[in-house]
Design an enzyme around this catalytic site. Sequence first.
Site, PDB file in Angstrom:
ATOM      1  N   GLU A 181       0.844  -1.202   0.000  1.00 52.31           N
ATOM      2  CA  GLU A 181       0.000   0.000   0.000  1.00 52.31           C
ATOM      3  C   GLU A 181       0.872   1.241   0.000  1.00 52.31           C
ATOM      4  OE1 GLU A 181      -0.447  -2.627   1.962  1.00 52.31           O
ATOM      5  OE2 GLU A 181      -2.283  -3.415   1.044  1.00 52.31           O
ATOM      6  N   HIS A 202     -11.055  -6.330   8.076  1.00 52.17           N
ATOM      7  CA  HIS A 202     -11.792  -6.075   6.834  1.00 52.17           C
ATOM      8  C   HIS A 202     -13.066  -5.286   7.099  1.00 52.17           C
ATOM      9  CE1 HIS A 202      -9.297  -9.624   6.057  1.00 52.17           C
ATOM     10  NE2 HIS A 202      -9.299  -9.266   4.792  1.00 52.17           N
TER      11      HIS A 202
END
Lengths: 410, 338
Positions: free
Chosen positions: B60, B129
């Site tokens: 990321e 998540h």
Amino acid sequence: MTTGSKLSLHVPEPDWRPGDTPDFSNVQVPKAGSVRRPEVDEDPEAMRDLAYTIIRVLDRKGRAVGPWAGSLPDEALLTGLRHMMTLRIYDARMMMAQRQGKTSFYMQHLGEEAISCAFQMSLAKGDMNFPTYRQAGLLVAAGYPLTKMMCQVYSNDGDPVRGRQLPVFYSSKEHGFFSISGNLATQYIQAVGWAMASAIRQDDKIAAAWIGDGSTAESDFHAGLVFASTYRAPVVLNIVNNQWAISTFQGIARGGSGTFAARGHGFGLPALRVDGNDYLAVHAVAQWAVERARRNLGPTLVEYVTYRAGGHSTSDDPSAYRPKEESAAWPLGDPILRLKAHLIEKGLWSEDRHTQTEAEITETVVAAQKEAEAIGTLHDGRRPSPRDMFEDVYATMPPHLRRQRQEAGF
Amino acid sequence: MANMTMIEAVQNALDIMMDRDPSVVVFGEDVGYFGGVFRCTAGLQKKYGRTRCFDTPISELGIVGAGIGMAAAGMKPCVELQFADYMYPAYDQIVSEAARLRYRSAGEFTCPMVVRMPTGGGIFGAQTHSQSPEALFTHVTGLKTVIPSTPEDARGLLMAAIDDPDPVIFLEPKRLYNGPFDGHHERPVVSWKKHDLGAVADDATAIPIGKARIMRLGNEVTVLAYGTMVHVALTAAEETGIDAEIIDLRTLLPLDTETVFGSVRRTGRCVIIHEATLTCGYGAELAALVQEQCFYHLEAPIQRVAGWDTPYPHAQEWFYFPGPKRVGEALRATVEAI
């Protein structure tokens, strides 16, 4: 099954600390001219040896020797010497200005002038450097005005970045110098992104990433190498190994790896290690890596072996963590003296001309300083307006910032 | 008018913008050949080629860092982080670099980049998540933070975000990808294809960043919500019969204070809802703003309904999620106070 022995943690230490006598005899310095120069399109796997040696051009007698010699004409060498001398004199004046309270902070290049000054000479207009705080030679060699640099250091009204950044955090798109961040290593992956953009657009511009030995430990360095390797980005990945990260010796970041350059091997990158105090070697290697990038052959990792002869910044005293004699004992010498000796050896230069040039440059730098100080310094004269503090947070000032500016009385 | 899912709306916005502007590039984990784990980039690589829409390494930091470099070079990267929960390795690049580049270079270098990421829970994704990290972005000056609640808004706001000259964090409530989830997890969700709010205009247009939308007119209490919670609030109002005015903030920063203050001054009561944890959440800023600007109009204490201050649990998801029951109770308490 147990062996009965206890584990112990290995914490690396430099070979000497204040009070010890530095001895670099174990540092292997290959003879100038002894390292081969591969073709730029050679398979990186076939040049792994170049990450464990030091590419050098200038020998002890000041002669340029070997396959990496001859990358610059005489006129350019004289210019290069002038750039390095300018940077050193500029640094000395700004160090003094900081001591006089004209600014808050300064970082000098002492001993590392060759790297940024010579590298810039290998680039073309439109290429972009993503520098750290110790590559101002890129600006000097690109012809950026000294007065403007000083205005930035003074954070005065002539400061192009409006007093928002620490001294030496220059920015000039026109001169291929990306805005400096104080968060180390962040710019490494950005340089790769910039280079990817150039490739996506099928342009011919390349990027240069810069990092110090200490910051190679950051994840950004790893991400930069992964992306550069995956997308074969047209970028030169530079590591300036000046042996010290503030008070921490390079062994803490390097760990068990043989050299910083060798980190490139896991990514399939050509990795070259070069004498950072040898203007000719720096330029020759930079030119090789730039050509490789420009020919769409992909990235190159270059480690410049050098020595930070001064403190990290005006905020630390190196004698607290390393022997005072270490700088003089450093085996690769001084970049300015080495290029000077080479030019004298070639009959292009003399002691007299050197002294005269030093005086001329000092005069130019002092004149620029007067000009900058006539505008102001950090605490005196014309400084950026507090109103300006609210500008450029966004392209268009949002209502909440407008309200805050009003509340602040500007 | 046709109906689209929010996934199709996001894909449509990317398609339109990539078609319009060759400097728009889309990349992230699994977004290329496969079209994204949520399918938001489906077909883009095939249509625009591998150099405009491509897969990245799992980094990321690398995705956002490379995006910043591209944006500085004059491109318009619209990158995807697979889950908002994965944004932390990129946080330094977002906060110290993307958000500050314009300021620190006095406008010489800028970062017109969009960072898209699915946010929020309700999919049994547990703590890695399900998070809603919007307050970590709204606290950072130099960023704009956007979160749609309908397909039309997702498309229009994403188009505006890609056009924006500054970095935009684009949060996609993943529980809304397929339909307007109202918090009743025991019932099947209605697809956007069969829901009035799933309609999108034939002519795609950008929706300005910084404008809230009144989703339901009402007089008794103002509800400030965004993302999934907009639909939970609509359901809670329906089920309690309370005449609530429900505002979908759509953009968290810059906030449409005019719409917010106007409504609270009229109703005199305010309930703030978000899925993110309570303490120092975005609701705290909303509550502070409302009391500063609407204090003399308030007839009851401002209430906040939020995720509990625990990590997002797995088995206990529906005890954690601020559903219509908790929201309804807060509405009732606020309306009945004094």
